[in-house]
Design a protein around this motif. Structure first.
Motif, short mmCIF file in Angstrom:
data_model
loop_
_atom_site.label_atom_id
_atom_site.label_comp_id
_atom_site.label_asym_id
_atom_site.label_seq_id
_atom_site.Cartn_x
_atom_site.Cartn_y
_atom_site.Cartn_z
N ASP A 141 45.34 15.93 120.88
CA ASP A 141 45.62 16.43 119.54
C ASP A 141 47.07 16.85 119.36
O ASP A 141 47.43 17.50 118.37
CB ASP A 141 44.71 17.62 119.22
CG ASP A 141 43.24 17.22 119.20
OD1 ASP A 141 42.93 16.16 118.63
OD2 ASP A 141 42.41 17.97 119.75
N ASP A 142 47.91 16.48 120.34
CA ASP A 142 49.34 16.82 120.32
C ASP A 142 49.61 18.31 120.42
O ASP A 142 50.64 18.81 119.94
CB ASP A 142 50.04 16.24 119.09
CG ASP A 142 50.33 14.75 119.23
OD1 ASP A 142 50.16 14.23 120.36
OD2 ASP A 142 50.71 14.11 118.25
N ARG B 133 61.77 14.60 121.75
CA ARG B 133 62.60 14.36 120.58
C ARG B 133 64.03 14.75 120.91
O ARG B 133 64.27 15.62 121.76
CB ARG B 133 62.08 15.10 119.35
CG ARG B 133 61.89 16.59 119.49
CD ARG B 133 61.11 17.11 118.28
NE ARG B 133 60.84 18.53 118.34
CZ ARG B 133 59.93 19.15 117.58
NH1 ARG B 133 59.22 18.46 116.70
NH2 ARG B 133 59.73 20.45 117.70
N TRP C 76 56.05 7.60 116.92
CA TRP C 76 56.62 8.84 116.40
C TRP C 76 55.57 9.66 115.64
O TRP C 76 55.72 9.92 114.45
CB TRP C 76 57.80 8.52 115.46
CG TRP C 76 59.08 8.36 116.19
CD1 TRP C 76 59.71 7.22 116.50
CD2 TRP C 76 59.89 9.42 116.69
NE1 TRP C 76 60.87 7.47 117.18
CE2 TRP C 76 61.01 8.82 117.31
CE3 TRP C 76 59.78 10.81 116.70
CZ2 TRP C 76 62.02 9.57 117.92
CZ3 TRP C 76 60.79 11.55 117.30
CH2 TRP C 76 61.88 10.93 117.90
N ARG C 77 54.52 10.05 116.31
CA ARG C 77 53.48 10.85 115.67
C ARG C 77 53.86 12.33 115.68
O ARG C 77 54.36 12.84 116.69
CB ARG C 77 52.13 10.67 116.39
CG ARG C 77 51.63 9.25 116.38
CD ARG C 77 50.19 9.16 116.88
NE ARG C 77 49.98 9.72 118.20
CZ ARG C 77 50.22 9.06 119.33
NH1 ARG C 77 50.72 7.83 119.29
NH2 ARG C 77 49.97 9.63 120.50
N ASN C 78 53.62 13.00 114.57
CA ASN C 78 53.84 14.45 114.48
C ASN C 78 55.25 14.86 114.90
O ASN C 78 55.46 15.90 115.53
CB ASN C 78 52.80 15.19 115.32
CG ASN C 78 51.39 14.97 114.80
OD1 ASN C 78 51.18 14.86 113.59
ND2 ASN C 78 50.43 14.87 115.71
N LEU C 79 56.22 14.00 114.54
CA LEU C 79 57.65 14.27 114.79
C LEU C 79 58.03 14.29 116.26
O LEU C 79 59.07 14.82 116.64
CB LEU C 79 58.07 15.60 114.12
CG LEU C 79 57.84 15.68 112.61
CD1 LEU C 79 58.31 17.03 112.08
CD2 LEU C 79 58.57 14.55 111.90
N TRP C 80 57.18 13.71 117.10
CA TRP C 80 57.49 13.58 118.53
C TRP C 80 57.36 12.11 118.92
O TRP C 80 56.44 11.42 118.49
CB TRP C 80 56.53 14.40 119.39
CG TRP C 80 56.67 15.88 119.26
CD1 TRP C 80 56.05 16.70 118.37
CD2 TRP C 80 57.49 16.73 120.07
NE1 TRP C 80 56.42 18.00 118.55
CE2 TRP C 80 57.31 18.06 119.59
CE3 TRP C 80 58.36 16.52 121.14
CZ2 TRP C 80 57.96 19.16 120.16
CZ3 TRP C 80 59.01 17.61 121.70
CH2 TRP C 80 58.81 18.91 121.21
N HIS D 43 56.11 9.57 121.51
CA HIS D 43 55.07 9.58 122.55
C HIS D 43 55.37 8.52 123.59
O HIS D 43 55.43 7.32 123.28
CB HIS D 43 53.70 9.34 121.92
CG HIS D 43 53.21 10.49 121.10
ND1 HIS D 43 53.87 10.93 119.96
CD2 HIS D 43 52.13 11.31 121.25
CE1 HIS D 43 53.22 11.96 119.44
NE2 HIS D 43 52.17 12.22 120.20
#
Length: 525
Positions: A345-346, A360, A382-386, A388
């Protein structure tokens, strides 16, 4: 540093130290002045031929001075160089060139001739490095120039230096659930990681770094830029050789060398010699060093190993340092990046628990700009500003990170990422193969070997050796499975997809065919 480009750095060094060696390759030293003049001529020549900023130029050649000059010249012209793995073959090679769609090809004649029949539409122009006097690789309808002619075209031309935020390079990295992706790297990328590398190595002016790694990988490129930034030189080997490695280090008087884990395993497995430690090297820098031989390797060869971790998308993510290191660890995050370990879930995981490494940048130019022609893949990464990475790690109480494995369906063999998807696609082209699964199995040399489980079509017989020969036409040598096992069926998910987790858990049996004489199949993890 922010306003500095590779081109401006080359120009400055050529003016200050024109006769100082920049590159040693094939037994010959090339000065900073010669390197800069050649790079400038390549850049101006490409512009004279009508190419524009942002155009893609594919380069397929071995490690040689011309390869470095062409890469740097393409970048100096504000164009995007696309280095092609010289081991790419068949359908895989065809895909790379068609996906990149370069306006111009530069390469050695043997590689260009291998490529020519694969392309339905030839490039606008071709530049041949070291022509052999034979027929033009793409025939008489496509304009061909020799490398020497390209230099002459640009000899008196003008070069407008690129900006740091422009694209410089597109390197293809292994796909996982799809074909290989072109990773777009900005001009500032090489300088950022070269600077980080030489600071970690504490390289001094006049010293030499040796690498046998290919220039179609970003590692060797960063070592060249780093050596130049430090006022030293790069000794570029043709390819890794167990018997020749230390001799080349000695011949270059190299204080530093680059490594991949498999290289260390092979060097350590060689018979011991009285002069093992009689070499000028003091430090090796690289990744995937087997923890079991790390300290013994250092003692035997009289060197220090500095383990790090990175990928094409971000070359130096974590590193050990000379003052703070731990065997078995990939080190701590570098200052240029913000790094976390997260769950599905990050959300950050507690210390000691396994999570996916995400990152990042803290400053521009430190990671890729995106994937070429694949906006969905860029957004997915680039999910959730990170960003992966797809790699699983754990951290200890002191902040050291430890590599655990891949989340994605990828195999790591001798420093190369192998896409299971691409291996399976190649196997599916065989008329007798109904379905197939490619997995990684532990290798005695560290990392993994490629293994394939194949199901024959009804009424067909699959001969592993014949399938192995078939695959060599479409896959790079490093991606061709070492092990092939014919099975009646493969485990499936409820949606009738091959369940790779169960395939890996099953591994191989004694019935698996081994391409290496005298070898025996190894069970998977």
């Amino acid at each position: 540093m922010r306003d500095l480009t590779v081109y401006s750095m080359l120009a400055e060094q050529a003016e200050k130290s024109p006769d100082s060696s920049a590159l040693l390759v094939g037994g010959r030293d090339y000065s900073r002045a010669l390197l800069f003049d050649t790079v400038r001529s390549v850049a101006a020549g490409l512009r004279e031929l009508g190419l524009d900023r942002g155009d893609r130029v594919a380069l397929i050649a071995n490690n040689r001075f011309e390869s470095a000059a062409c890469w740097l010249g393409i970048n100096a012209a504000g164009m995007i160089d696309v280095p092609i793995n010289s081991e790419a073959r068949g359908a895989h090679l065809q895909y790379l060139i068609q996906d990149a769609a370069p306006r111009l090809l530069i390469g050695q004649p043997e590689y260009l001739r291998m490529l020519a029949p694969l392309l339905p539409t030839p490039p606008e122009r071709v530049v041949v490095i070291d022509p052999d006097g034979g027929e033009p690789p793409f025939g008489t309808e496509v304009p061909h120039l020799s490398y020497a002619e390209l230099l002459e075209v640009g000899r008196d031309g003008f070069v407008t230096p690129p900006r740091n935020d422009e694209h410089a390079t597109m390197i293809y990295t292994s796909g996982t659930t799809g074909p290989s992706k072109g990773v777009l790297l900005p001009q500032a990328y090489y300088l950022t990681w070269a600077r980080r590398g030489i600071e970690g190595m504490r390289m001094q002016p006049g010293e030499t770094v040796y690498t046998p790694e290919p220039l179609f990988h970003s590692d060797a490129r960063a070592y060249l830029i780093g050596a130049l930034l430090a006022g030293g030189r790069l000794a570029l080997g043709q390819r890794f050789s167990v018997s020749g490695f230390w001799d080349e280090v000695r011949a270059a008087d190299a204080s530093y060398f680059s490594y991949l884990g498999t290289m260390l395993s092979l060097l350590y497995a060689a018979p011991e010699r009285e002069d093992d430690s009689a070499n000028p090297a003091v430090l090796g820098v690289g990744g995937a060093a087997p923890a079991a031989i790390h300290e013994a390797f250092e003692r035997r060869f009289g060197v220090r190993l500095l383990e790090m971790y990175g990928m094409t998308e971000a070359l130096g993510i974590t590193t050990n340092t000379l003052d703070d290191s731990r065997v078995g660890s990939v080190g701590k995050p570098v200052p240029e990046l913000e790094v976390q370990l997260v769950d599905a879930d990050d959300l950050p995981v507690p210390v000691g628990e396994i999570g996916e490494l995400v990152l990042r940048p803290r400053e521009p130019g430190t990671i890729m700009s995106g994937y070429w022609n694949k906006p969905e893949a860029t957004l997915a990464a680039w999910r959730n500003l990170w960003f992966h990475t797809g790699d699983r790690m754990r951290a200890d109480e002191d902040g050291f990170l430890y590599y655990v494995g891949r989340l994605k369906d990828s195999i790591r063999r001798r420093g190369e990422n192998v896409s299971a998807w691409e291996v399976e696609l190649a196997m599916g082209r065989h008329p007798h193969v109904l379905e197939a699964a490619a997995i990684g199995v532990p290798s005695a040399l560290g990392e993994e070997d490629v293994a394939a489980l194949v199901v024959p079509r009804e009424g067909c017989v699959i001969e592993p050796e014949e399938l192995h020969i078939f695959l060599r036409a479409d896959l790079p040598r490093y991606a061709v499975p070492r092990y092939i096992e014919v099975v009646e069926s493969l485990p499936k998910t409820p949606t009738e997809r091959v369940n790779k987790d169960l395939v890996r858990a099953r591994g191989l049996t004694d019935r698996a065919w081994d391409a290496e004489p005298g070898g025996r199949a190894r069970a998977s993890r």
